[in-house]
Scaffold this motif. Sequence first.
Motif, mmCIF file in Angstrom:
data_model
loop_
_atom_site.group_PDB
_atom_site.id
_atom_site.type_symbol
_atom_site.label_atom_id
_atom_site.label_comp_id
_atom_site.label_asym_id
_atom_site.label_seq_id
_atom_site.Cartn_x
_atom_site.Cartn_y
_atom_site.Cartn_z
ATOM 1 N N PHE A 147 73.274 44.324 17.030
ATOM 2 C CA PHE A 147 73.302 43.187 17.951
ATOM 3 C C PHE A 147 73.062 43.664 19.384
ATOM 4 O O PHE A 147 72.213 43.143 20.103
ATOM 5 C CB PHE A 147 74.663 42.484 17.845
ATOM 6 C CG PHE A 147 74.863 41.381 18.846
ATOM 7 C CD1 PHE A 147 74.608 40.055 18.507
ATOM 8 C CD2 PHE A 147 75.315 41.662 20.135
ATOM 9 C CE1 PHE A 147 74.799 39.044 19.437
ATOM 10 C CE2 PHE A 147 75.501 40.649 21.063
ATOM 11 C CZ PHE A 147 75.245 39.345 20.722
ATOM 12 N N LYS A 153 80.750 43.769 19.095
ATOM 13 C CA LYS A 153 79.576 43.426 18.279
ATOM 14 C C LYS A 153 78.967 44.673 17.635
ATOM 15 O O LYS A 153 79.064 45.762 18.199
ATOM 16 C CB LYS A 153 78.515 42.763 19.182
ATOM 17 C CG LYS A 153 78.876 41.317 19.556
ATOM 18 C CD LYS A 153 78.740 40.423 18.346
ATOM 19 C CE LYS A 153 78.943 38.965 18.701
ATOM 20 N NZ LYS A 153 78.880 38.125 17.473
ATOM 21 N N TYR A 186 83.816 41.038 24.025
ATOM 22 C CA TYR A 186 82.969 40.373 23.025
ATOM 23 C C TYR A 186 81.795 41.286 22.673
ATOM 24 O O TYR A 186 81.498 41.530 21.505
ATOM 25 C CB TYR A 186 82.476 39.050 23.590
ATOM 26 C CG TYR A 186 81.431 38.341 22.757
ATOM 27 C CD1 TYR A 186 81.789 37.596 21.638
ATOM 28 C CD2 TYR A 186 80.086 38.414 23.107
ATOM 29 C CE1 TYR A 186 80.836 36.934 20.878
ATOM 30 C CE2 TYR A 186 79.121 37.756 22.359
ATOM 31 C CZ TYR A 186 79.496 37.021 21.243
ATOM 32 O OH TYR A 186 78.543 36.374 20.502
ATOM 33 N N LYS A 197 79.423 50.502 24.974
ATOM 34 C CA LYS A 197 79.403 50.383 23.517
ATOM 35 C C LYS A 197 79.604 51.759 22.880
ATOM 36 O O LYS A 197 80.395 51.896 21.947
ATOM 37 C CB LYS A 197 78.063 49.782 23.065
ATOM 38 C CG LYS A 197 77.891 49.700 21.551
ATOM 39 C CD LYS A 197 78.914 48.753 20.922
ATOM 40 C CE LYS A 197 78.768 48.715 19.406
ATOM 41 N NZ LYS A 197 79.849 47.908 18.773
#
Lengths: 213, 213, 213, 213
Positions: free
Chosen positions: A36, A32, A28, D48
């Motif tokens: 975020f 993003k 999740y 990320k």
Amino acid sequence: MDSMRRLEEIFAHFPGIGPRQARRFAYYLIGKPQAFIKEFIQLIETVKKSAHECSSCHRLFITEVRLQHTDSGPRCNICTDTSRDCSVLMIVSRDSDLESIEKSGAYRGLYFVVGGTVPILDKEPEKRIRLKALLERVSQSPELKEVILSLSATADGEHTAAIIKEAIGKIAGDNLTNGKRLNVTVLGRGLSTGAELEYADGETIKSALKHRE
Amino acid sequence: MDSMRRLEEIFAHFPGIGPRQARRFAYYLIGKPQAFIKEFIQLIETVKKSAHECSSCHRLFITEVRLQHTDSGPRCNICTDTSRDCSVLMIVSRDSDLESIEKSGAYRGLYFVVGGTVPILDKEPEKRIRLKALLERVSQSPELKEVILSLSATADGEHTAAIIKEAIGKIAGDNLTNGKRLNVTVLGRGLSTGAELEYADGETIKSALKHRE
Amino acid sequence: MDSMRRLEEIFAHFPGIGPRQARRFAYYLIGKPQAFIKEFIQLIETVKKSAHECSSCHRLFITEVRLQHTDSGPRCNICTDTSRDCSVLMIVSRDSDLESIEKSGAYRGLYFVVGGTVPILDKEPEKRIRLKALLERVSQSPELKEVILSLSATADGEHTAAIIKEAIGKIAGDNLTNGKRLNVTVLGRGLSTGAELEYADGETIKSALKHRE
Amino acid sequence: MDSMRRLEEIFAHFPGIGPRQARRFAYYLIGKPQAFIKEFIQLIETVKKSAHECSSCHRLFITEVRLQHTDSGPRCNICTDTSRDCSVLMIVSRDSDLESIEKSGAYRGLYFVVGGTVPILDKEPEKRIRLKALLERVSQSPELKEVILSLSATADGEHTAAIIKEAIGKIAGDNLTNGKRLNVTVLGRGLSTGAELEYADGETIKSALKHRE
């Protein structure tokens, strides 16, 4: 271990989260947008920086104003609210309990968060709850007239209440109460909102009857 | 329809039973030896024969002794127990509620089973509960000092309590209470045994605090 | 013990029923009109009288016609249906499994109800399932070409299937199959309707892939 | 809104998390030591940074090695694994489905993640799933012999499969398949591991029977 696995591992330690949901969380997050992620991380840093354990009631509280640290350490907005009744001290297990009470708006006294409950048969309560700090708090508060034990109506909650009651009893009669009697009370039993009479146990019915109005 | 389907259909109307379990029941029965079936059937007949609705509190009660029927009809062992306090009348929805109260041993007065609850928005409460019979019971009982509304702490329960309270209020001040005030009370709210403080709603906390002891 | 308690006790042994619901059942029944009780009892008697265990597939079946008892005992409508394929025998644990298969309309062969499953580690399978009768049925059926093991895809189900498969294997090669090979098959694995891929285990996925169409 | 509330709000949007648990998460985090927070934040940033959407199968994948970006964008370890069978393309809804398949070890072809399912009655499937990208992928892959629709056996899953099947059908017969027929298959139904026969629906039983082995 690679970062992804490690991140999943950390999420898997979040309260009530298993490995599968932990993995969902990781996906999740990486799904993003960068903005975020940035906000999320900044919030965590801000919140962590502005979180303090109140030196008086031991709850975690968030304040974004700079605290002038007194010798005794930071104190939360409840403990520093002079409009509250400092003659009553409510003892709760956790911050979340304190918040339920505050939300009810039914209480205007002060709090003490013991930090947990003592399982039955547990040999070392003082490792489970802030018993020593509580006794200090009580013995150093001549203004105290009542201590309310607000613990869950569960086996562990009742066991914890009994331990605290006994410990406070021991220090009662000391100069703390200089003559005045210190009341130690527990929350009343009865029908919780939503409870069906048919499934209520004897003790609940007894109290509900006793407290009819 | 053949007997098996019909039997399943009947079981499917038992409280809390769906078609699949109803079918299980039917198979369970026919799988049992003849002697078991015989006993089961005899028990049903016996129990049905010895079941009566009390003309006073309207609960179903079982007695295997022959009843001498008075004009007013059969009365149960509670209503005929002269050691019970006839100045207090507890109003419950169902027999099962009455039994929970009795099991608690906390109550020594009399009962009235209204036979259900009134859903919110329901237009005709008198079709849901024995309102007329209750009002008669109350107005014909000058010895009554208190009526306790023991309804579940649910939306329907509270709605039913409100309806009954209003109806009794209407007939109050009549010769029934010849001067004396008739108290109408409701069970006290609080933490039901097993309830966790964190999940308690405001009203429950308010009452639990108010009734601390 | 009085009849009411005894009746509750019997209901408490119904599949999936606890004491509280058993009591509900008893009250539900005695609250019903006499006519209902009468029909209920008659149905139980009729159904019991017309219930027979099929001497061939061992399922319970209901027939209201008088059976001419052959030496071999009563046989159910499936076993006596000459339009069904007697070269295939499906082995199921319980009557309820057989009914699911029949409802699906996917099978036109014959059945054999072994009457249960064998828990893993269980030492005496023949006490759990009709193994001996099954082997007789198989060895006395030269027309048999295939035996389908339709057991649940659970640990116990697979264990039971393994035991049956081994036992049939032992008697294979005997004159029963006079030359022909007896096929022993098991239901295919795959995604059950409603199953989500994410939660499917490896074996299910393997079979689902293998059986893609 | 203050940082704490905002952080709770973000957690409340995590998959399967409600406001109460979101609050628990926030308190859990701020209760952790600074070192833990630091690692947590660094992990999120690392993950990320190292997360990419594969330009070929569209799954998110994590790689900590520097990618030389081709014009077509990054490609994951599965899509670049030359040992995999590029004549079979499996279509899944989500990364989590792809991982279940990979864990099973039952599949050695390539994937395409459409990114969701299309609810029945949904008017604009192309907004729910990567239909256009999928059709491109298929039409630009003359080596393709089979497309396997691996969607959940749910209503939405079947609806999605139907839409994809139709769309691929439309482009079939084009030069893409230059003569060769493109097989579009779906996962086989049957008893999922753990499924009980009694509760299996007709379609599952039909397939389980058909795929018996």
